[in-house]
Design an enzyme around this catalytic site. Structure first.
Site, PDB file in Angstrom:
ATOM      1  N   GLU A  45      86.559  28.484  11.824  1.00 11.77           N
ATOM      2  CA  GLU A  45      87.822  28.933  11.234  1.00 11.77           C
ATOM      3  C   GLU A  45      88.988  28.071  11.699  1.00 11.77           C
ATOM      4  OE1 GLU A  45      88.471  30.877   8.835  1.00 11.77           O
ATOM      5  OE2 GLU A  45      86.481  31.700   8.549  1.00 11.77           O
ATOM      6  N   TYR A 126      95.569  35.502  10.470  1.00 12.96           N
ATOM      7  CA  TYR A 126      94.449  35.163   9.597  1.00 12.96           C
ATOM      8  C   TYR A 126      93.156  34.991  10.398  1.00 12.96           C
ATOM      9  CZ  TYR A 126      91.022  32.530   7.152  1.00 12.96           C
ATOM     10  OH  TYR A 126      89.818  32.149   6.656  1.00 12.96           O
ATOM     11  N   ASP A 144      93.321  34.221   2.839  1.00 18.61           N
ATOM     12  CA  ASP A 144      93.654  32.791   2.856  1.00 18.61           C
ATOM     13  C   ASP A 144      94.095  32.391   1.443  1.00 18.61           C
ATOM     14  OD1 ASP A 144      91.366  32.695   1.350  1.00 18.61           O
ATOM     15  OD2 ASP A 144      90.349  31.180   2.569  1.00 18.61           O
TER      16      ASP A 144
END
Ligand code: SF4
Length: 346
Positions: A45, A126, A144
């Site tokens: 990520e 996020y 996202d």
């Protein structure tokens, strides 16, 4: 109220069409009880922020081969990690990656809640949601760019970005299921990346096409709406590339904070509205006549170059002479290096 497409329809599609990604536990393995490793989820990520899957694959594979656990990464030398990161951009991420690995190692493992994850260096809303959902199967909403696009279309949100973000998040949260939230989070991202693509969404094969308001209205290609962009400014600079007869080049480690922080770079004055001459040492500097152009997030750069061969006895007042591996340099510095090598043949 938001219209409600069914998460189950998307999950059924994901079971058949999930992308095969090196950091992903496939839905069939997940169903068989394979649990994702939070280190793997976190590393991928962080790498994927602002970068494409295609660009990240090789970096991810190399990092996992070099540092297969968070403890191994925590014990790595800073320069080695920065070198391996070179080319991925956004170098603050690499510095935070190390800080985070060391904090997690001290803690004895990744925290198991979104709030705990968000306290770690370099982890924002996020990434904490993504790790909590994917690694721990918690019903967190992951939003996202792909998810925003899907929400804008499914719910026909006409407000332009970024003002539409809260509404998109609300719609995304309204769909997040209690069952298989980790697979669901990845499924929405896959839908955005492979079917509900920016320019020509493949609505005919989309598992949510019966519930998609934008499709019904025929406006899917116009969403999400965006405010017109303000043009990026241009900055100018001069980089000095000196090569000693023994093949070593004069380089400086850039300050930890700021653009390209902690990375190797060529000496020169700060970039600004005009290019400023600031040679790091006396030499017969020449202009190779090729300008390096590079675009950063907030500005375009036009970098003039000065190159020189200097004697072996030359000492650096700041920085140091080193043998350079191009892969140790961030992209803009590598572009300058390529020009200098061509301009200074052996
Ligand atoms: S129907 Fe089309 S626009 Fe709507 S979510 Fe699916 S791919 Fe996107």
């Amino acid at each position: 109220m938001c219209d409600a497409p069914k998460p189950a329809d998307l999950l059924a599609w994901y079971d058949r069409h999930a992308r095969d990604l090196p950091w992903r536990v496939s839905p069939s393995d997940r169903a068989a009880g394979v649990v994702p490793d939070p280190y793997v989820v976190w590393l991928s990520e962080i790498m994927l922020q602002q970068t494409t899957v295609a660009a990240v694959r090789d970096y991810f594979t190399r990092f996992m081969a070099l540092w297969p656990t968070v403890e191994a990464l925590a014990a790595a030398e800073d320069d080695r990690v920065m070198g391996e990161w070179a080319g991925l951009g956004y170098y603050a991420r690499a510095r935070n990656l190390l800080k985070c690995a060391r904090t997690v190692t001290q803690l004895g493992g990744f925290p198991r809640t979104r709030a705990g994850l968000e306290d770690l260096p370099g982890i924002g809303p996020y990434t904490s949601a993504a790790i909590a959902a994917i690694a721990y199967d918690l019903p967190e909403t992951v939003v996202d760019g792909n998810v925003e696009r899907v929400m804008a279309r499914v719910f026909q949100i006409e407000t332009p970005l970024p003002d539409a973000k809260p509404r998109m998040k609300e719609c995304a949260a309204s769909l997040t299921p209690e069952m298989r939230p980790g697979d669901y989070a990845q499924a929405v991202m896959d839908l955005g990346a492979t079917i509900c693509t920016p320019k020509s969404p493949a609505c005919g094969i989309c598992p949510w096409n019966a519930n998609c308001k934008a499709r019904r209205a025929g406006v899917q290609a116009t969403l999400p709406a965006r405010k017109p962009k303000t043009p990026k400014p241009t900055r100018y600079g001069i980089a000095y590339l000196a090569r000693r007869a023994d093949g070593a080049w004069l380089v400086e480690r850039r300050p930890e904070r700021g653009l390209l922080g902690g990375m190797l770079g060529w000496p020169g004055a700060e970039w600004g509205d005009t290019a400023v001459e600031d040679a790091p040492l006396q030499a017969n500097w020449t202009d190779p006549g090729v300008e390096v152009r590079h675009t950063f997030t907030h500005f375009h750069l036009r970098l003039s170059l000065r190159v020189a061969k200097v004697p072996d006895t030359t000492r650096a007042q700041s920085g140091s002479f080193q043998t350079i591996r191009p892969s140790d340099l961030p992209t803009v510095m590598r572009k300058a290096f390529d020009v200098a090598k061509a301009a200074l043949p052996d």
